[in-house]
Structure formats: structure tokens, C-alpha cells
Design a protein around this motif. Sequence first.
Motif, short mmCIF file in Angstrom:
data_model
loop_
_atom_site.label_atom_id
_atom_site.label_comp_id
_atom_site.label_asym_id
_atom_site.label_seq_id
_atom_site.Cartn_x
_atom_site.Cartn_y
_atom_site.Cartn_z
N ILE A 13 0.94 -1.14 0.12
CA ILE A 13 0.01 -0.03 -0.13
C ILE A 13 0.86 1.25 0.17
O ILE A 13 1.63 1.34 0.87
CB ILE A 13 -0.99 0.05 1.12
CG1 ILE A 13 -1.83 -1.17 1.14
CG2 ILE A 13 -1.82 1.45 1.44
CD1 ILE A 13 -2.47 -1.32 2.63
N THR A 14 0.65 2.02 -1.10
CA THR A 14 1.43 3.21 -1.11
C THR A 14 0.84 4.61 -1.13
O THR A 14 1.36 5.58 -1.15
CB THR A 14 2.42 3.31 -2.27
OG1 THR A 14 1.42 3.24 -3.52
CG2 THR A 14 3.43 2.08 -2.27
N GLY A 15 -0.50 4.53 -1.02
CA GLY A 15 -1.40 5.66 -0.91
C GLY A 15 -2.85 5.58 -0.29
O GLY A 15 -3.19 4.25 -0.34
N VAL A 16 -3.22 6.39 0.43
CA VAL A 16 -4.52 6.13 0.82
C VAL A 16 -5.38 7.51 0.84
O VAL A 16 -4.96 8.55 1.29
CB VAL A 16 -4.39 5.91 2.51
CG1 VAL A 16 -5.67 5.88 3.30
CG2 VAL A 16 -3.62 4.80 3.13
N GLY A 17 -6.35 7.35 0.22
CA GLY A 17 -7.55 8.48 0.23
C GLY A 17 -8.97 8.08 0.94
O GLY A 17 -9.57 7.03 0.59
N LEU A 18 -9.23 8.96 1.76
CA LEU A 18 -10.44 8.56 2.58
C LEU A 18 -11.19 9.75 2.93
O LEU A 18 -10.99 10.88 2.81
CB LEU A 18 -10.20 7.88 3.68
CG LEU A 18 -9.47 8.36 4.93
CD1 LEU A 18 -10.21 9.40 5.89
CD2 LEU A 18 -8.60 7.32 5.79
#
Length: 414
Positions: A13-18
Motif C-alpha cells: 500500500i503506497t497511498g490512502v485516500g479517505l
Amino acid sequence: MIRSAEDYQRIVITGVGLTAPNGDNLAEFRAALLEGKSGVNNYHIRYVGDTLAGECHFDELLYQKRKELRRGTRAGSVSIYCANQAVSDSGIEWSKIDPERVGVYIGVTEHGNVETENEINEIKAFDYDTKVWSHHHNPRTVANNPAGEVTLNMGITGPHYTIGAACAAGNAGLIQGAQMLQLGECDLAITGGVSESIRTFGIFAGFASQGALAEHEDPTRASRPFDLNRNGIVVAEGGSLFILERYSDAKRRGANIYGELVGHAMTSDASDFVLPNPEQQARCMKLALDRASINADQIDIVSTHATATTSGDIQECVALRNVFGDSTNTLINNTKSFIGHAMGAAGSLELAGNLPAFEDGLCHHTINVDDLDPECALPGLVLGEPRSKKEVTYILNNSFGMLGINSVVIIKKV
């Protein structure tokens, strides 16, 4: 590029958008969890009336125009926001990415109910004359809509679809994205889960008819997993999408890596429409542990699915005792106590909220447990305030759903 078989297996996992009821990015969300800040408020919806819900307040116009919002769906808007935020968070130079090699795999509990309810309500004013029925109805209600709206917004020409997996959908989306990378179907995956559930009166009415819709004079105290006086589910909306890459690609570009997906599993109860089966939940956890090649006592944090129903919480605790026994290493928490049950987004939001533990060493607590149900008194259950660990290496995330669908993912610190 020639890749080794091993290279295809390591997915990170290299990015998180929430967006969540108590935060519109990972930093805000994590801070709210550590501070004990609820996102549940009073809510009104037609036919049901006054109730409670976890509602998101992200900037819908950040990545879309008003015309696009009118034409599309709430789930699509949540997905577009989260996908763009995840790409930004990943540090990827989007203009240099081959759009044919990007896949979009989004988990949902259901889709189309909100749009259909809204359109029926609108034509009611015209004596139900279907001549005024919206020509946008079909693209709004097809099952692939949330993922498809992302591809339209971001110019992605690789594969896209949604994964219908009830409340296990957030994990299921993550698993699907990883598998597509391992199969070589894409080089970058946007994946996770979203929900627009609070926009449909049907879900509130359905839970109410089951006697499973939470009530409380203080909205922030309504979602009470593991509490002896819990009285049901708080419905929430939201989304959390991840950027998945092969480890070698992420390392090559110097990406910030949140963690590696080292174990996952999905199973079916085959026993009831709504009642959980703790034996199958335990089997799902054990299968994920086997795939990760670790023992249960190596898990540092378990993020539970518990929704604050009387039976469901107890059955998951039975499953957890089966797997973890009296492990003193494993801490256990619950995110729904803060935001309610975000349905298809639940698993991915709950995982996202725990990922920073790899860096800060903190297991966020479970709130609203004033009187712990003895049947839910698990060793390691974190109540009252966050608990620190010297090292967090493995996080296990549970998500279960109706018709007996179970999903588990295990993330390892890299």
C-alpha cells in the motif's frame, strides 16, 4: 520489463485516500481516533424520520463540477474524491502513468438503491408518470458505477468493476486489487470500499424492522460495540481507497510504503441470511494467518468487525477466542464505535485508521464501552484510551457481512 515470479507476489500500500464522518484524510481520521472523537450525529431521512448516522462532509467540488455531481451518484462522488486523494498521497506522477495499466476495484455493499428511491420520490410529484423518469437512471444504477465514475474522472482505460461483498466489501476490494497485480492484469490498482448507505431510507427501515437500529439521546455515544447496553447499528457513509503496487515498483520510485499485504482470506458461512457463524469467521482468520505464514500471537493489532448488535459482537468474540486464545501480544480495537457502520467502506476505513500504528506504535481504543459485556471481555481489548506497543509489525483486519461472507486481511510493516 521482465519480472520474477516473486516480484509479482509482494503487494504494498503506497497511498490512502479517505472520507469518514470524523475526517476527510488519513491524518484527520487518525487524530480523531486517538482523541476519541465521534463522527455520529442526528440525521433525518424521509419516511423514517429522525435517526442517527455517520455523515461525511468532504469537498465534493474538489475533483468534480456541479454538472457531474448532478449526473452521477453519491457513491461515485465518494469514490472520485478518495481515488484522487489516494493518488496524491502516493506521490505518483500521474501524468507519467500508463492509463491502460491502472485497474480500479471498489467494494460495495449495494448500489442503485439511493438513486432509485430518489427518482421514485421525484416522479411522485407527477403522479408517477415515467415520462419524467431521469435518463441518467441506468448509468447511475449499474453495479460498476462507482468504479466507472473513477475511470471517467481520471482518464483510466484499464479494467474497472465493483465487488459486491456486503459489509466485507472493503477487504474484498483490497484483495481483488492485489490479485490483479499478481496476475499481471495491471501495474497500479486503486482499490478499497465505499458506501452511500445513509442516503437510502431502506437500510434504516430494514435495520429498524430487525430491531437492530441504534438509538441514544447522545448521538456520539450511540455506536457501542462490546457494551452490555448496546442496542444496534449506526448507519454511516464513507470511503477509503488505497494505491496498491508491486513492492519492486514502489521501492524503485522511493515511495512511502504503509504496509505489505501478506495474508488474506474469504469464506462463506452457508448457515444463515444474517446471523454470523463464529466457526467460519475463525476459519477465515486462520486461513489468512496460514497465507501470511505466521502464528496468531504474532498479530499485534486486531481491528474487529463488531457492529454493536447483541448477537454479532458475541459471535465474533467467540471466533477471536478460538484463534487468539489468551494471547498477551495482541491488542484488539473497534473503529465503528467512532463512526458507525460504513457498510461497504467499513473494512477499508477501519484498516486505514490502524495503518499509522506501524509508525506511532499506538493502538486506538474503542469508545462508548461503559459496561463491558462479559461475553465480549477479550484479552487485549483496548478501552478508554489508546495503548502503546514497543513495536507493531502485523495488523489483522476483520470484515464480515450478510449471507455469511467473511473477509480478513493481514498487513505487515515494511
